[in-house]
Scaffold this motif. Sequence first.
Motif, mmCIF file in Angstrom:
data_model
loop_
_atom_site.group_PDB
_atom_site.id
_atom_site.type_symbol
_atom_site.label_atom_id
_atom_site.label_comp_id
_atom_site.label_asym_id
_atom_site.label_seq_id
_atom_site.Cartn_x
_atom_site.Cartn_y
_atom_site.Cartn_z
ATOM 1 N N ASN A 211 0.823 -1.209 0.000
ATOM 2 C CA ASN A 211 0.000 0.000 0.000
ATOM 3 C C ASN A 211 0.856 1.257 0.000
ATOM 4 N N ASN A 212 1.908 1.259 0.807
ATOM 5 C CA ASN A 212 2.793 2.429 0.857
ATOM 6 C C ASN A 212 3.452 2.690 -0.485
ATOM 7 N N LEU A 213 3.828 1.611 -1.175
ATOM 8 C CA LEU A 213 4.478 1.768 -2.470
ATOM 9 C C LEU A 213 3.504 2.357 -3.495
ATOM 10 N N GLY A 216 2.893 6.000 -2.724
ATOM 11 C CA GLY A 216 4.039 6.838 -3.081
ATOM 12 C C GLY A 216 4.167 7.056 -4.574
ATOM 13 N N LEU A 217 3.685 6.091 -5.355
ATOM 14 C CA LEU A 217 3.724 6.192 -6.816
ATOM 15 C C LEU A 217 2.497 6.909 -7.378
ATOM 16 N N GLN A 218 1.633 7.396 -6.489
ATOM 17 C CA GLN A 218 0.446 8.168 -6.856
ATOM 18 C C GLN A 218 -0.482 7.381 -7.781
ATOM 19 N N ALA A 219 -0.675 6.122 -7.441
ATOM 20 C CA ALA A 219 -1.504 5.251 -8.274
ATOM 21 C C ALA A 219 -2.981 5.583 -8.110
ATOM 22 N N THR A 220 -3.642 5.846 -9.231
ATOM 23 C CA THR A 220 -5.094 5.983 -9.230
ATOM 24 C C THR A 220 -5.754 4.660 -9.601
ATOM 25 N N GLU A 221 -4.980 3.750 -10.168
ATOM 26 C CA GLU A 221 -5.429 2.386 -10.434
ATOM 27 C C GLU A 221 -4.246 1.468 -10.211
ATOM 28 N N ARG A 222 -4.479 0.403 -9.451
ATOM 29 C CA ARG A 222 -3.391 -0.469 -9.031
ATOM 30 C C ARG A 222 -3.436 -1.809 -9.770
ATOM 31 N N HIS A 223 -2.357 -2.111 -10.505
ATOM 32 C CA HIS A 223 -2.206 -3.404 -11.173
ATOM 33 C C HIS A 223 -1.087 -4.166 -10.465
ATOM 34 N N TYR A 224 -1.345 -5.424 -10.127
ATOM 35 C CA TYR A 224 -0.420 -6.207 -9.315
ATOM 36 C C TYR A 224 -0.104 -7.520 -10.015
ATOM 37 N N LYS A 241 -5.994 -3.045 -2.122
ATOM 38 C CA LYS A 241 -6.774 -2.182 -3.023
ATOM 39 C C LYS A 241 -6.367 -2.384 -4.490
ATOM 40 N N ILE A 242 -6.094 -3.649 -4.828
ATOM 41 C CA ILE A 242 -5.678 -3.958 -6.191
ATOM 42 C C ILE A 242 -6.883 -3.880 -7.127
#
Length: 324
Positions: A211-213, A216-224, A241-242
């Motif tokens: 989550n912190n990463l 910090g990368l200002q993700a508005t959408e998270r791909h994992y 929150k992926i």
Amino acid sequence: MPTNYSFGFSESLLSSVSGIPMDALHHDPDAMIRAAESVRPIAERLGVAPPRPHLAGFCYTPVAALGAKIVFPRGSEPKVYPLIQTPQQIDHLKEPEDYLAADLIQQRLAALSRLKQLCPTAGNHIGHSVEGPVTTAMLLMGQDFLLLLYDDPKRAHALLDFSVRSALGYARAISMKLSGAIKSGVVGVPDDFSGMLPPELFPEFVVPYTNNLFEGLQATERHYHSELLHNEHLPYLKDMKIDRFDPSTDQYLTPEQVAEDSPCRFMLRIHAWEVQDMSPNELVQYYKRLASLKPDLIGFSMWRVADEPKVRALLEVARELKGE
């Protein structure tokens, strides 16, 4: 509902078609251009865009920036050596004053600069700008990190915290160098080694740092992307929150399990060995089976010259199901 797809040419294909060793695709701009051009006739026959010249994919730039030793064996993929030999060394970890000063980073930046001079439309990257926290910790310390989680959890937390801080430090530095400050948007984080941790350790050692990463990368959408997760890990994708999960070559999850149990959107892939082992008709039926699971995306690549008829069949069904 249309099924989106992605297709590309593997770097091993570029190497085999052009006759250029894999290691040259990391440091020789002229070789990068020749390799990309060598595949153009295949791309034209398949009706797809040819690959842009680019530095070969490289996962280790963030740890290279920290001084990790990385070797490029001739004709093969690079190998990284752990930077941390004892747990006590974690106490003295410091971020570099200049994340781009390491010799390997400078070499890759110089290769990119020369490549862009020769081909202004070339890919504008020198490798992954970020790796996930657990993968970074494992690259820095090796498999001893897995013992550290039990033997010295305080230092394990310290190393994971450093992994996030240094990942963000490198990502910001390389972004400023190549394209300007990090901007909010879709962010993809690969963390293949996270699946080596049992699910019960995820709330403490994976979720908060991931989550912190992303934050910090200002993700508005998270791909994992993670290739070693088990079914029991999947609920934690919600805690991270992926938005989209990529199991890639995960040997512990079937496509059906991902479709049934992923708490978020997901993508599926058709792998090199599947293309090699199946007939064109079997691949078409397999693609339709994957599409019936309603993935966000189906990805596949061309790895061998001999697979061109099979790839053509896949592209035909992919275009049909996308409605192209």
